[in-house]
Scaffold this motif. Sequence first.
Motif, PDB file in Angstrom:
ATOM      1  N   THR A 157       0.841  -1.193   0.000  1.00 57.91           N
ATOM      2  CA  THR A 157       0.000   0.000   0.000  1.00 57.91           C
ATOM      3  C   THR A 157       0.878   1.245   0.000  1.00 57.91           C
ATOM      4  O   THR A 157       2.046   1.194   0.409  1.00 57.91           O
ATOM      5  N   ASN A 162      -3.418   6.066   1.872  1.00 59.02           N
ATOM      6  CA  ASN A 162      -2.518   4.997   2.311  1.00 59.02           C
ATOM      7  C   ASN A 162      -2.989   3.612   1.888  1.00 59.02           C
ATOM      8  O   ASN A 162      -2.197   2.672   1.829  1.00 59.02           O
ATOM      9  N   SER A 163      -4.283   3.449   1.595  1.00 59.03           N
ATOM     10  CA  SER A 163      -4.839   2.127   1.292  1.00 59.03           C
ATOM     11  C   SER A 163      -4.631   1.700  -0.160  1.00 59.03           C
ATOM     12  O   SER A 163      -4.880   0.547  -0.516  1.00 59.03           O
ATOM     13  N   ASP A 220      -5.822   8.128   5.359  1.00 59.47           N
ATOM     14  CA  ASP A 220      -6.138   6.696   5.411  1.00 59.47           C
ATOM     15  C   ASP A 220      -6.544   6.176   4.034  1.00 59.47           C
ATOM     16  O   ASP A 220      -6.142   5.073   3.629  1.00 59.47           O
ATOM     17  N   GLN A 221      -7.350   6.963   3.327  1.00 63.35           N
ATOM     18  CA  GLN A 221      -7.763   6.548   1.982  1.00 63.35           C
ATOM     19  C   GLN A 221      -6.566   6.477   1.039  1.00 63.35           C
ATOM     20  O   GLN A 221      -6.427   5.524   0.267  1.00 63.35           O
TER      21      GLN A 221
END
Length: 446
Positions: free
Chosen positions: A232, A372-373, A369-370
Amino acid sequence: MLTKRKIGDFVRIKHGFPFLGEHFTDEGKYIVLTPGNFFEAGGFKHTPGKEKYYDAAFPEEYLCSEGDLIVAMTQQAEGLLGSTAIVPESGTFLHNQRIGLISWDETLSEKMYIYYLFMTDLVRQQIRRTASGSKVKHTSPERIYDVAVWIPDDIKIQKRISRTLENIDHKISLNKAINAELENTAKLLYDYWFIQFEFPDENGKPYRSSGGPMEYNTQLKREIPKGWDVRTLGRVLKEIESGKRPVGGALQSGIPSIGAENIESLGVHDFRKEKYISQDFFSNMRKGVVKSGDVLLYKDGAYSGKASMALDGFPHQNCAVNEHVFILRTNNDLPSQFFLYLFLKRPENYNKLNAIASSKAAQPGLNQDQLNSVNVPIPPRELILLFDRTISPMMHKIASCANQSKYLNVLRDFLLPLLMNGQVTVPMAEVEQAPVATAEQSETTS
C-alpha cells in the motif's frame, strides 16, 4: 513617433454568429469558439474534453481561418474581457457571437502589433471601464473603437515591437512542446517497464516478451513479474504532509502558498492563481514546506487525485502548500520520487483516487487513510533505481525548461508596456537576425 488614436481609427471588429444551443453536440467536425478559448493574458487556449461542436448548417463566413485575430467580448472569467488570440488552424473553429473577429487598416497597423496592444493594461482597463453587465461583463465593437491608444506612425516600428515579443513567446511555446514530449516519453517508458513489464532483464532484453516468469497477484487481480511485491502507499511513503494558511486567508504577496487550483503537472503551474503567506508565517511552518522532488497531490475538490511535482526551484525556490494539497515523500522501499509521480499520473490511478475522494462526502476529498490504502506494485529495488537513473535527465530538463519559460514570461510582461509606450526601442538589425516566431503557437500560462 507615437500618435494618439482611437482603436476604431485602424481596427474593425465583426460580431460572430448566434449558433443555436439545440445543435451543440459532444463531438463533430466544427468547434464553436467561446471565451473559454482565450487565456486571460492573451493567447489561444485549447479545451480538450470541453469543446462544443455544432451539427447544423451555418453561414460559411463564420468558419475561421488559420491566423485569424479574435477578441473575447464576454468576460467568462476574471480578466478575460479584451483578450486576443490567433486561430491555430483553418476549417475547424466557428466564430460565435461572443467573439469578435478583428480586421485592420494595413496602412496604419499590423496584426501582431494589435494582438499585443490588446494585452496592455492601457487597453484592458478602458475596455473594462466601459463594459456593461453586473455579474458577467460584456463589451462591443463600438466600445472598443472608443479606446484611446498611442501607437507608432511607422509600421516598421510596430513590426519590430511585435517581432520582439513574438520571439519570446515562440521560445516559451518551444519549451512547452519540449516538456510535453519529455513527459510523454517518461510516461511511455513507465508504461513499457511497469505496465507491459518489458523492462530490461539480466541480458538486457525485454522481460515479458523474452519469457520472463509471471505470477497472478490476487490484490491486483492480474499477473505481475515473479518476485515483485505489492504494497500500500502507506507502506512506501515516509511523509504525507499538508500545510496551512493563516487565519484571515492568503495575502497578495510574500511566499507562494500552493493550493489545489495550482496543481497541474511537473513543469506546468498556474501562476495567475497564486496566493501568498508572510515570511514569518512560512518560517514557523513545521509541515507543508515544499522541497525539490516533492510530489504534490490535489486532495480536496473536483480534481482530487491530480498530481504534480516540485523540482529544481520550479515552480518556486521557496514555497509551501495549503491544507488542500498533500506533499508525498517515499521511503527506502520505493526509492524514487519519479516512480511515485508517474504512478500517480497513470489515468487509472487518478480515476481510482478521484472515485475514492468522491465516494462519501458531498465535497470530494482524500484523507490520509484513503490514500494509504491504495495498492502499488513494487519492482525490485535495483530496477527502481535503474528506472530513476534513466528518466532523471528528462525530468530535470522539464524543470529547466519550465524555469526558463517562467523567466521569459516575466521578461515579456516587463517589456510589453515599455515597448508599447516607446520607453524601450529595438534596433532593426537585432529583429532581422532573430528567428521567425509564431505567436499563434503561444500559450501564455507557462
